[in-house]
Design an enzyme around this catalytic site. Structure first.
Site, PDB file in Angstrom:
ATOM      1  N   CYS A   1      45.067  58.988  22.158  1.00  0.00           N
ATOM      2  CA  CYS A   1      45.539  58.956  22.801  1.00  0.00           C
ATOM      3  C   CYS A   1      44.013  60.126  23.019  1.00  0.00           C
ATOM      4  CB  CYS A   1      46.523  60.181  23.167  1.00  0.00           C
ATOM      5  SG  CYS A   1      46.137  61.414  21.659  1.00  0.00           S
TER       6      CYS A   1
ATOM      7  N   CYS B   1      43.303  61.671  20.090  1.00  0.00           N
ATOM      8  CA  CYS B   1      41.751  61.187  18.938  1.00  0.00           C
ATOM      9  C   CYS B   1      40.450  60.995  19.647  1.00  0.00           C
ATOM     10  CB  CYS B   1      42.449  59.839  18.433  1.00  0.00           C
ATOM     11  SG  CYS B   1      44.322  59.186  18.815  1.00  0.00           S
TER      12      CYS B   1
ATOM     13  N   ASP C   1      14.285  62.532  53.655  1.00  0.00           N
ATOM     14  CA  ASP C   1      13.960  62.487  53.887  1.00  0.00           C
ATOM     15  C   ASP C   1      13.363  61.492  54.951  1.00  0.00           C
ATOM     16  OD1 ASP C   1      10.628  62.264  53.336  1.00  0.00           O
ATOM     17  OD2 ASP C   1      10.940  59.984  53.013  1.00  0.00           O
TER      18      ASP C   1
ATOM     19  N   ASP D   1      12.701  57.555  49.680  1.00  0.00           N
ATOM     20  CA  ASP D   1      12.162  56.740  48.757  1.00  0.00           C
ATOM     21  C   ASP D   1      12.103  56.655  46.324  1.00  0.00           C
ATOM     22  OD1 ASP D   1       9.559  58.161  48.388  1.00  0.00           O
ATOM     23  OD2 ASP D   1       8.590  56.651  49.604  1.00  0.00           O
TER      24      ASP D   1
ATOM     25  N   ASP E   1       8.962  61.424  46.888  1.00  0.00           N
ATOM     26  CA  ASP E   1      10.055  63.143  46.580  1.00  0.00           C
ATOM     27  C   ASP E   1      10.084  63.256  45.438  1.00  0.00           C
ATOM     28  OD1 ASP E   1      10.097  62.880  49.774  1.00  0.00           O
ATOM     29  OD2 ASP E   1      11.032  61.176  49.599  1.00  0.00           O
TER      30      ASP E   1
END
Length: 753
Positions: A19, A22, A449, A648, A652
């Site tokens: 759970c 844990c 872009d 790309d 950028d």
């Protein structure tokens, strides 16, 4: 994967977690070990993503710490001989086999418990009715002792899956789901056993006392059934990685010493010649040396149509050679291939956490002690303030403990993240981590872009327009010779065009690249400038004829390169870059989703506005140098909130780095997978839209899961406290809650986007 020469990151299976409590326990334990810098435990994958310094600690020490906490860190499954790094495939395969082993073990325990629980239930029900009770040849006390014998294997054998971990945690003052099950079923069994063996010493309103063997046995059996169904559902959530691993062949056919031989993938080296026959899957990344074929790249890019491959073309491991034989030179093998990097990236994403999950884990950390307190108050209240005495108090106490198990709470987020990132990978959308998936649904502005993003990026020369005495060929030859050392798409298009029409280019004597402006070179003793239109328009000496022609071309949406020779403007080269066919619809769809768009480009304002108008973007920032794009993104963040940048991944890079979500478009082998939050394996803007839709649907699923997880507890606990919920029904509801959360997450695999 290693992130520095000294710091290592491993994905290691953990056994024994049940759970969210844990998860918190394992994370706190590992975080307390000297040398560990970050820990992230995923309940759905049952793995820990661990970053540590090998100089400060080692795997045995980490395993020992986790073992003391009551769980098992499977460091023995970390592949050896890789500098401590996990391979891209071994942990996945090992994790899968562990899941299958655990599932088989759960099935054995469940079926064994069921064999004994069914007669316990039948006999208990028989004694509820006078007619059947009188027909049985044994007294009620004797029947209680028979039930004790039948229930003991369920508790002592099947129940040890809960009792042993609970005891280990209790020694450290901790509690989890196992604690709740142990206290609930253990108290019912011990009370009933005592009442059966020593009825005269048992405080009870009736003689012999009521026993609850059926409750204890049924709860254990139902919880095991729920865990079995949960294990099967968990295995299905990991299908994405298993399918990716299955795309990697075990052997490859290589040419060595003039002979073709089959060798295991692990023995391949970069530079070797690999032979791929028709219908075979490529085992490595490489470059085609000989042969011609079509290759199915759908597993990598999501593109359904096969791609033609011939000499000089790049190919990617995991793709399928459809026709003919290809001879390729391996450029990347093993963990360095694109497919292995994809698997590692997907596994990393599935092991990461969203902010929502961190909050849920914190709640789960204090949830179990609160539930135990509520259960004790419930027991004391019914024991001392009701007329029905100890029996009903015990049943309500057990019901509160059982209904409150926080299994569903721990699975709510990681299950949805696993399925969401897995589905993204199957479509060619790689999501780096869960945080990116979560942030993406809150993005309000997407910055595009222009070149290579909204447009195809395949520029071609349309017109060469000389001014004055220069001929078309002379102007083009000078410009192409000056541009031949530049990597800018405009420069490369000019060079390609000049070479295509047979012009012989000269190597420049000197070359200088002017960021955001163009290039300056000396060609055969002549000074040549080739740059953007803005440079010419800013020159007061530029003739009016040149200005008018340049602006006219730009208004048509053309990219214009102005050519200067010996300081005098001598003409233009106009290039066209067509829009991607999907650009207009993607922008419109983003607007329908309530997301604003912006075009951010270094191109001139006239050209940028023409492109923006064509696709439907009203916010345009043009003429921005690469190092200023990041400033523009920051400005938008202050004004609009969360901003995503689509580019790309090369020119950028600064803007992508500062954006809240960076989306890199690429072809698969040369993409910026190591930096982008979202990587599109196929250069298709529709995948940007799909990524946003996938993010929103995944977050919606997480919220649904958390709602139901908390709903079960918020409704179930009061019902159990006020004696309106039978413990056996509580066990069934608890099991159903985990299965329902996983099933809801699995719907993501096939839901429409």
């Amino acid at each position: 994967m290693s992130i520095s020469p000294h710091i290592q990151t491993l994905a290691i299976p953990v056994e024994g977690m049940t759970c969210a409590a844990c998860v918190g326990r394992v994370e706190r334990t590992l975080a307390g070990v000297s040398g560990v810098s970050s820990v992230s435990v995923n309940l759905a994958t049952e793995k820990v993503m661990l970053t540590y310094d090998p100089a400060a600690t080692d795997l045995p020490a980490l395993a020992s710490a986790v073992d003391d906490a009551g769980y098992k860190l499977r460091t023995d499954l970390v592949p050896q001989g890789q500098g401590g790094r996990t391979s891209a495939t071994a942990p996945v395969e090992t994790g899968d086999s562990l899941q299958q082993k655990a599932e088989r073990e759960l099935k054995r325990f469940f079926l064994g418990a069921l064999v004994f629980t069914l007669p316990v239930m039948s006999l208990s029900m028989a004694y509820m009715f006078t007619a059947t009770r009188d027909a049985l040849p044994v007294s009620e006390l004797q029947m209680n002792r028979i039930l004790l014998i039948l229930t003991s294997p369920v508790i002592l054998i099947a129940g040890r899956r809960f009792f042993i971990p609970a005891w280990k945690l209790a020694r450290h003052g901790s509690a989890d789901m196992n604690t709740l099950i142990t206290i609930g079923t253990g108290s019912a069994f011990l009370y009933s056993a005592f009442a059966s063996l020593f009825p005269e010493w048992t405080p009870s309103e009736v003689s012999p006392p009521h026993v609850y063997f059926d409750t204890a046995a049924t709860i254990i059996t139902l919880v095991l059934m729920g865990k079995l169904l949960e294990a099967r559902a968990k295995r299905r959530t990991a299908d994405a990685i298993r399918l990716l691993v299955a795309l990697q062949p075990d052997h490859a056919r290589v040419r060595r010493d003039g002979q073709e031989i089959d060798v295991p993938i692990a023995e391949l080296h970069p530079g070797e010649i690999v032979i791929i026959r028709s219908g075979e899957r490529l085992p490595v990344d490489g470059v085609v040396l000989g042969g011609q074929s079509t290759v199915d790249e759908s597993a990598i890019t999501g593109e359904s149509l096969p791609v033609e491959k011939t000499s000089g073309d790049a190919v990617t491991g995991g793709t399928v050679n459809q026709h003919g034989t290809l001879e390729i030179r391996a450029t990347a093998v093993g963990t360095q291939t694109v497919m292995s990097r994809i698997i590692a990236l997907v596994e990393q994403a599935q092991g990461s956490k969203t902010e929502i999950q961190r909050v849920a884990d914190k709640i789960a950390g204090v949830f179990v002690p609160i539930v135990i307190s509520i259960a004790l108050v419930t027991f004391l209240g019914w024991a001392f303030f009701s007329q029905q005495g100890l029996s009903l108090a015990l049943m309500n106490f057990i019901a509160v403990l059982v209904i409150a198990c926080p299994c569903a709470m721990g699975l709510a987020t990681p299950a949805a993240v696993m399925v969401g990132t897995g589905r993204g990978a199957s479509m060619g959308i790689l999501i780096r981590n869960a945080e990116s998936l979560e942030r993406m649904h809150r993005v309000r502005t997407v910055v595009f872009d222009k070149t290579g993003t909204l447009t195809k990026g395949k520029l071609s020369v349309e017109h060469v327009l000389p001014l004055g005495a220069f001929s078309t060929e002379q102007l083009l030859r000078l410009a192409a010779s000056a541009e031949c050392r530049s990597e800018h798409p405009l420069a490369q298009a000019i060079v390609r065009h000049a070479e295509a029409i047979g012009l012989e280019l000269a190597s420049p004597d000197s070359f200088e690249e002017l960021p955001g402006a163009g290039v300056r070179a000396r060609v055969e003793g002549i000074s040549v400038f080739a740059g953007n239109l803005r440079q010419m328009l800013a020159d007061p000496t530029a003739p009016g004829e040149a200005r008018e022609l340049g602006e006219s071309l730009a208004r048509q949406g053309r990219s214009v390169v102005a050519i200067g020779v010996e300081g005098v403007w001598k003409g233009f080269i106009s290039l066209a870059d067509t829009l991607r066919p999907e650009s207009r619809e993607v922008v419109a769809s983003l607007h329908r989703l309530g997301i604003e768009t912006c075009l951010l480009t270094g191109d001139n304002a006239v050209t940028a506005n023409a492109i923006a108008k064509e696709v439907g973007i009203s916010n345009v920032v043009a003429g921005v140098f690469p190092d200023r794009k990041a400033d523009e993104v920051k400005r938008l963040q202050k004004k609009e909130g969360l901003v995503a940048m689509v580019g790309d991944g090369v020119n950028d890079a600064p803007a992508l780095a500062v954006a809240d979500i960076s989306i890199a478009m690429g072809s698969g082998s040369d993409i910026a997978m190591e930096a982008a939050d979202i990587t599109l394996m196929k250069s298709d803007l529709e995948h940007v839209l799909l990524a946003f839709k996938l993010s929103r649907k995944t977050i919606r699923t997480i919220k649904q899961n958390l709602f139901w997880a908390f709903f079960y507890n918020s409704v179930g606990i009061p019902l159990a406290s006020f004696s309106l919920l039978n413990p056996m029904l509580a066990a069934g509801a608890m099991a159903f809650s985990s299965v329902s959360v996983l099933s809801n997450s699995l719907r993501l695999r096939h839901s429409s986007l």
